[in-house]
Design a protein around this motif. Structure first.
Motif, PDB file in Angstrom:
ATOM      1  N   LEU A  11       0.829  -1.207   0.000  1.00  0.00           N
ATOM      2  CA  LEU A  11       0.000   0.000   0.000  1.00  0.00           C
ATOM      3  C   LEU A  11       0.863   1.257   0.000  1.00  0.00           C
ATOM      4  O   LEU A  11       1.919   1.296   0.622  1.00  0.00           O
ATOM      5  CB  LEU A  11      -0.897   0.030   1.240  1.00  0.00           C
ATOM      6  CG  LEU A  11      -1.867  -1.134   1.425  1.00  0.00           C
ATOM      7  CD1 LEU A  11      -2.664  -0.943   2.714  1.00  0.00           C
ATOM      8  CD2 LEU A  11      -2.789  -1.279   0.242  1.00  0.00           C
ATOM      9  N   THR A  12       0.355   2.285  -0.679  1.00  0.00           N
ATOM     10  CA  THR A  12       1.015   3.584  -0.599  1.00  0.00           C
ATOM     11  C   THR A  12       0.717   4.169   0.777  1.00  0.00           C
ATOM     12  O   THR A  12      -0.176   3.698   1.488  1.00  0.00           O
ATOM     13  CB  THR A  12       0.485   4.545  -1.684  1.00  0.00           C
ATOM     14  OG1 THR A  12      -0.892   4.820  -1.420  1.00  0.00           O
ATOM     15  CG2 THR A  12       0.656   3.960  -3.079  1.00  0.00           C
ATOM     16  N   HIS A  14      -0.721   6.912   1.420  1.00  0.00           N
ATOM     17  CA  HIS A  14      -2.077   7.466   1.369  1.00  0.00           C
ATOM     18  C   HIS A  14      -3.114   6.348   1.547  1.00  0.00           C
ATOM     19  O   HIS A  14      -4.075   6.490   2.306  1.00  0.00           O
ATOM     20  CB  HIS A  14      -2.279   8.185   0.033  1.00  0.00           C
ATOM     21  CG  HIS A  14      -3.442   9.099  -0.004  1.00  0.00           C
ATOM     22  ND1 HIS A  14      -3.554  10.211   0.794  1.00  0.00           N
ATOM     23  CD2 HIS A  14      -4.570   9.067  -0.756  1.00  0.00           C
ATOM     24  CE1 HIS A  14      -4.687  10.818   0.530  1.00  0.00           C
ATOM     25  NE2 HIS A  14      -5.319  10.143  -0.394  1.00  0.00           N
ATOM     26  N   GLU A  15      -2.906   5.227   0.863  1.00  0.00           N
ATOM     27  CA  GLU A  15      -3.818   4.088   0.992  1.00  0.00           C
ATOM     28  C   GLU A  15      -3.787   3.532   2.409  1.00  0.00           C
ATOM     29  O   GLU A  15      -4.837   3.171   2.954  1.00  0.00           O
ATOM     30  CB  GLU A  15      -3.443   2.995   0.001  1.00  0.00           C
ATOM     31  CG  GLU A  15      -3.749   3.333  -1.436  1.00  0.00           C
ATOM     32  CD  GLU A  15      -3.186   2.326  -2.420  1.00  0.00           C
ATOM     33  OE1 GLU A  15      -3.713   2.266  -3.542  1.00  0.00           O
ATOM     34  OE2 GLU A  15      -2.213   1.619  -2.077  1.00  0.00           O
ATOM     35  N   HIS A  45     -10.079   4.273  -3.822  1.00  0.00           N
ATOM     36  CA  HIS A  45      -8.896   3.864  -3.053  1.00  0.00           C
ATOM     37  C   HIS A  45      -9.157   2.539  -2.337  1.00  0.00           C
ATOM     38  O   HIS A  45      -8.281   1.674  -2.278  1.00  0.00           O
ATOM     39  CB  HIS A  45      -8.509   4.935  -2.039  1.00  0.00           C
ATOM     40  CG  HIS A  45      -7.770   6.091  -2.617  1.00  0.00           C
ATOM     41  ND1 HIS A  45      -6.523   5.986  -3.178  1.00  0.00           N
ATOM     42  CD2 HIS A  45      -8.114   7.402  -2.731  1.00  0.00           C
ATOM     43  CE1 HIS A  45      -6.116   7.163  -3.598  1.00  0.00           C
ATOM     44  NE2 HIS A  45      -7.076   8.045  -3.345  1.00  0.00           N
ATOM     45  N   SER A  48      -8.749  -0.414  -4.585  1.00  0.00           N
ATOM     46  CA  SER A  48      -7.335  -0.697  -4.785  1.00  0.00           C
ATOM     47  C   SER A  48      -6.734  -1.377  -3.553  1.00  0.00           C
ATOM     48  O   SER A  48      -5.962  -2.339  -3.671  1.00  0.00           O
ATOM     49  CB  SER A  48      -6.587   0.602  -5.082  1.00  0.00           C
ATOM     50  OG  SER A  48      -5.217   0.374  -5.210  1.00  0.00           O
ATOM     51  N   ILE A  49      -7.091  -0.886  -2.381  1.00  0.00           N
ATOM     52  CA  ILE A  49      -6.606  -1.464  -1.117  1.00  0.00           C
ATOM     53  C   ILE A  49      -7.061  -2.915  -1.003  1.00  0.00           C
ATOM     54  O   ILE A  49      -6.261  -3.808  -0.703  1.00  0.00           O
ATOM     55  CB  ILE A  49      -7.098  -0.629   0.089  1.00  0.00           C
ATOM     56  CG1 ILE A  49      -6.415   0.737   0.096  1.00  0.00           C
ATOM     57  CG2 ILE A  49      -6.869  -1.384   1.396  1.00  0.00           C
ATOM     58  CD1 ILE A  49      -7.070   1.744   1.029  1.00  0.00           C
TER      59      ILE A  49
END
Length: 67
Positions: A11-12, A14-15, A45, A48-49
């Protein structure tokens, strides 16, 4: 010392922040208001997570140990 890979390493930052907020029970609207993003952006998001972590629900996200 070797570090073991965690699923959340994908994960980034932010994520990861969004995942932590959602794991506490916050809605997409609440997270969006806090981060100045639309609820639809939060949902994108989250998709994606979920894909990166191999899960498909907020409940499963709550059960994960998030750093």
């Amino acid at each position: 010392r070797k570090r073991t890979a965690q699923p959340t390493d994908q994960l980034t930052s932010h994520e990861l922040h969004i995942a932590r907020l959602v794991a506490t029970g916050a809605t997409s609207r609440e997270v969006g208001a806090r981060l100045y993003l639309s609820p639809r952006t939060i949902e994108a998001h989250l998709r994606s997570i979920f894909r990166k972590l191999g899960i498909n629900s907020r409940r499963q996200l709550r059960e994960l140990p998030l750093p």
